[in-house]
Write a protein that holds these residues in place. Structure first.
Motif, PDB file in Angstrom:
ATOM      1  N   ARG A 257       0.839  -1.193   0.000  1.00  0.00           N
ATOM      2  CA  ARG A 257       0.000   0.000   0.000  1.00  0.00           C
ATOM      3  C   ARG A 257       0.878   1.248   0.000  1.00  0.00           C
ATOM      4  O   ARG A 257       2.084   1.169   0.182  1.00  0.00           O
ATOM      5  N   GLY A 258       0.252   2.378  -0.226  1.00  0.00           N
ATOM      6  CA  GLY A 258       0.990   3.636  -0.229  1.00  0.00           C
ATOM      7  C   GLY A 258       1.304   4.152  -1.619  1.00  0.00           C
ATOM      8  O   GLY A 258       2.053   5.129  -1.755  1.00  0.00           O
ATOM      9  N   PHE A 259       0.717   3.536  -2.662  1.00  0.00           N
ATOM     10  CA  PHE A 259       1.016   3.961  -4.030  1.00  0.00           C
ATOM     11  C   PHE A 259      -0.226   4.466  -4.772  1.00  0.00           C
ATOM     12  O   PHE A 259      -0.160   4.738  -5.963  1.00  0.00           O
ATOM     13  N   VAL A 260      -1.365   4.580  -4.063  1.00  0.00           N
ATOM     14  CA  VAL A 260      -2.592   5.069  -4.703  1.00  0.00           C
ATOM     15  C   VAL A 260      -2.471   6.540  -5.065  1.00  0.00           C
ATOM     16  O   VAL A 260      -2.967   6.984  -6.112  1.00  0.00           O
ATOM     17  N   GLY A 261      -1.780   7.318  -4.230  1.00  0.00           N
ATOM     18  CA  GLY A 261      -1.657   8.752  -4.474  1.00  0.00           C
ATOM     19  C   GLY A 261      -2.908   9.499  -4.085  1.00  0.00           C
ATOM     20  O   GLY A 261      -3.596   9.126  -3.124  1.00  0.00           O
ATOM     21  N   PRO A 262      -3.293  10.557  -4.816  1.00  0.00           N
ATOM     22  CA  PRO A 262      -4.457  11.366  -4.443  1.00  0.00           C
ATOM     23  C   PRO A 262      -5.764  10.581  -4.442  1.00  0.00           C
ATOM     24  O   PRO A 262      -6.712  10.961  -3.769  1.00  0.00           O
ATOM     25  N   GLY A 263      -5.825   9.498  -5.193  1.00  0.00           N
ATOM     26  CA  GLY A 263      -7.055   8.710  -5.253  1.00  0.00           C
ATOM     27  C   GLY A 263      -7.031   7.781  -6.447  1.00  0.00           C
ATOM     28  O   GLY A 263      -6.110   7.794  -7.273  1.00  0.00           O
ATOM     29  N   ALA A 349     -10.237  21.258  -7.421  1.00  0.00           N
ATOM     30  CA  ALA A 349     -11.021  21.003  -6.215  1.00  0.00           C
ATOM     31  C   ALA A 349     -12.289  21.849  -6.196  1.00  0.00           C
ATOM     32  O   ALA A 349     -12.546  22.590  -5.252  1.00  0.00           O
ATOM     33  N   THR A 350     -13.081  21.767  -7.244  1.00  0.00           N
ATOM     34  CA  THR A 350     -14.303  22.565  -7.343  1.00  0.00           C
ATOM     35  C   THR A 350     -15.273  22.230  -6.221  1.00  0.00           C
ATOM     36  O   THR A 350     -15.890  23.101  -5.630  1.00  0.00           O
ATOM     37  N   ARG A 351     -15.398  20.930  -5.928  1.00  0.00           N
ATOM     38  CA  ARG A 351     -16.362  20.504  -4.918  1.00  0.00           C
ATOM     39  C   ARG A 351     -16.031  21.121  -3.563  1.00  0.00           C
ATOM     40  O   ARG A 351     -16.901  21.628  -2.867  1.00  0.00           O
ATOM     41  N   PRO A 420      -9.155  10.289   3.283  1.00  0.00           N
ATOM     42  CA  PRO A 420      -7.966  11.110   3.532  1.00  0.00           C
ATOM     43  C   PRO A 420      -8.372  12.451   4.124  1.00  0.00           C
ATOM     44  O   PRO A 420      -9.537  12.868   4.058  1.00  0.00           O
ATOM     45  N   THR A 421      -7.396  13.147   4.686  1.00  0.00           N
ATOM     46  CA  THR A 421      -7.677  14.416   5.368  1.00  0.00           C
ATOM     47  C   THR A 421      -8.359  15.419   4.446  1.00  0.00           C
ATOM     48  O   THR A 421      -9.274  16.143   4.855  1.00  0.00           O
ATOM     49  N   SER A 422      -7.935  15.468   3.176  1.00  0.00           N
ATOM     50  CA  SER A 422      -8.507  16.441   2.248  1.00  0.00           C
ATOM     51  C   SER A 422     -10.008  16.232   2.078  1.00  0.00           C
ATOM     52  O   SER A 422     -10.777  17.193   2.020  1.00  0.00           O
ATOM     53  N   LEU A 423     -10.447  14.967   2.019  1.00  0.00           N
ATOM     54  CA  LEU A 423     -11.871  14.687   1.874  1.00  0.00           C
ATOM     55  C   LEU A 423     -12.632  14.938   3.176  1.00  0.00           C
ATOM     56  O   LEU A 423     -13.787  15.352   3.158  1.00  0.00           O
ATOM     57  N   HIS A 428     -16.630  17.912   6.699  1.00  0.00           N
ATOM     58  CA  HIS A 428     -16.935  18.842   7.804  1.00  0.00           C
ATOM     59  C   HIS A 428     -17.643  20.089   7.258  1.00  0.00           C
ATOM     60  O   HIS A 428     -18.600  20.586   7.868  1.00  0.00           O
ATOM     61  N   ALA A 429     -17.198  20.570   6.117  1.00  0.00           N
ATOM     62  CA  ALA A 429     -17.861  21.722   5.505  1.00  0.00           C
ATOM     63  C   ALA A 429     -19.292  21.378   5.102  1.00  0.00           C
ATOM     64  O   ALA A 429     -20.207  22.204   5.225  1.00  0.00           O
TER      65      ALA A 429
END
Length: 526
Positions: A257-263, A349-351, A420-423, A428-429
């Protein structure tokens, strides 16, 4: 090997596999990776269905009576899925209509080819915003349950029976390794999505007496392919082998694991480099699966974990030929995505901007009121966010039981652990926007303070605003429904009858270690 061949001769197949694919040395790439030797298993050279390892599973799966006699096949995957293209190619060959269900991901050159081919020859194409949208709107497709439109090809074409095609592939590789010159191979690397290919290969290699690990480089998020699923697939493949009268041996399957990247379907720099290396050898160097798997091999080579690896080329050959006018056959959103498919960079990151902007506007119109909520928070969500989930569930699921409603927030919280943290920032928003943005809908009230009927009205009015409002209403709905479908009491709504085999009756490798009933340790014997 002769006894193995006789046992597998009883497995029905379409006849797509006429012989072994080549195992070829790649000294130039070995030098670039810093390993002593490197061999490539060239499944891209299969003549049928434009090549690729998917042919091995489809050769077995589509030969089953249910698929042979079905009026149509139904398949799901990413918008540029190689598996969907392979099933469509098989349907074209077998004169069977194929209905494709596609969720949006970024498109590169290779995946855009898959989409064009799918649009050209599929009987229909249905689009979804993402994997969650697919699961919520078409759960029978995800669960591979019977549909009025046809029989469903499971995700990744992975089923207990279809994995026998990959068990045979492992035995095929074993025979080639035994005949190869030079140092013995010390590991096999390949990309891993649904997991069926890796599980079958590991079982097949072990069955043939090759004691090296299969290292599956994960190209999907852990949530969609957890470790437990991979080992369950191994046990299922072993059980199919036993049904053929053979005795499986302990296999070595290691997950990288660890090779997926952003998604999923979003290339990384290391994956793009790997894809470019393969292109120099005349192999379709796509960065979504193959490139990420080669990045995993490169990382292991740099760490000294392999010196003589085999890399399994699972991708199809380039050169799919679409029909003229294929864009017009796509839903409008997918057609627009295809027209802009020249770039493989991650989408903007429009969403997130929409959610955060709408939440900020809500704060300006009415003060943020996030106190006065009962109960503790969860692992990801705070107490007020859990209250929003419960309130939304009460509005969207009027017939839910009290126990089901109480369990809903915890299920959403556990699901978000895999994000991931970004999602999570976006989530939360989202909750802030739902709880605080009611001035745009029904006045200055918290969402959780409204009656269930007024909450439903509020969501409808937010959705009617369009743009970010529609996004917010759909997102909270999707989260709630995804959590609800995990509950056994929801299964009748989607025609799911529950696990076919109870947990107590599943075979286990540890069963042979159990002492007979009534036995006691020697130290306690009279």
């Amino acid at each position: 090997m002769a006894s193995f061949a006789a046992a597998f001769a009883s497995v029905p197949r379409l006849g797509l596999i006429e012989g072994p694919t080549p195992l070829v040395p790649a000294p130039e790439l070995a030098a670039q990776l810093g390993v002593a030797t490197l061999h490539l298993k060239r499944d891209d050279l299969f003549p049928e269905l434009h090549g690729g390892t998917k042919v091995r599973k489809l050769d077995v799966l589509l030969a089953e009576d249910a698929f042979r006699h079905a009026k149509a096949w139904v398949v799901a995957g990413a918008v540029g899925s190689g598996q969907v293209a392979a099933v469509v190619a098989a349907g074209k060959q077998q004169s069977r209509p194929v209905h494709a269900h596609l969720f949006r991901t970024p498109l590169g050159e290779h995946s855009a080819e898959n989409l064009a081919f799918t649009a050209s020859w599929a009987a229909s194409v249905t689009a979804y915003r993402n994997q969650v949208d697919l699961a919520v709107r078409a759960p029978r497709v995800v669960l591979a349950l019977p549909m009025a439109s046809g029989i469903v090809v499971p995700i990744g074409a992975t089923s207990p029976r279809s994995m026998l095609g990959c068990v045979l592939a492992g035995m095929e590789l074993a025979e080639q390794l035994q005949a190869a010159d030079g140092p013995p191979a010390d590991a096999v690397y390949l990309p891993c999505g649904s997991g069926g290919t890796a599980a079958g290969l590991a079982v097949g290699l072990a069955l043939a007496g090759i004691d090296i690990p299969v290292r599956a480089v994960m190209v999907v998020d852990r949530f969609f392919s957890p470790d437990m699923r991979l080992w369950r697939l191994v046990r299922q493949a072993e059980l199919e082998v036993r049904r053929l009268g053979l005795t499986p041996r302990p296999c070595k399957l290691e997950l990288r694991r660890g090779f997926v990247g952003p998604g999923y379907a979003q290339p990384t720099p290391a994956a793009l480099k790997g894809a470019a290396n393969l292109l120099e050898l005349g192999i379709a160097g796509e960065a979504v699966y193959t490139g990420k798997a080669l990045a995993g091999l490169a990382a292991d080579a740099a760490a000294g974990l392999t010196r003589n690896p085999v890399f399994w080329v699972t991708v199809r050959r380039p050169g799919l030929e679409p029909q003229e006018g294929w864009l017009e056959r796509l839903p409008p959103g997918l057609a627009a995505l295809a027209r802009a498919s020249g770039s493989v960079s991650p989408p903007p990151a429009t969403r997130r901007n929409l959610l955060l902007g709408f939440a900020a506007a809500a704060t300006l119109v009415g003060a943020a009121r996030l106190t006065g909520y009962d109960g503790p928070g969860g692992e990801v969500l705070s107490s007020w966010e859990l209250a929003v989930v419960r309130a939304a569930g009460e509005a969207l699921l009027p017939n839910i039981s009290a126990a089901g409603l109480d369990a809903l927030p915890g299920r959403v919280d556990r699901y978000l652990l895999s994000f991931p943290t970004s999602l999570r920032v976006e989530v939360h928003a989202l909750f802030f926007a739902v709880e605080q943005s009611l001035p745009f809908a029904v006045g200055f009230h918290r969402f959780t303070a409204l009656s269930p009927a007024d909450r439903l009205l509020a969501l409808e009015r937010i959705a009617a605003l369009g743009g970010p409002g529609l996004l917010i209403a759909r997102s909270i709905r999707d989260l709630v429904l995804l959590a609800w479908y995990q509950a056994p009491e929801a299964w009748p709504d989607i025609g799911y009858e529950g696990p076919m085999v109870s947990a107590a009756s599943r075979p286990s490798v540890y069963d042979a270690l159990k002492a007979p009933v009534g036995w006691v340790p020697f130290s306690e014997a009279p």
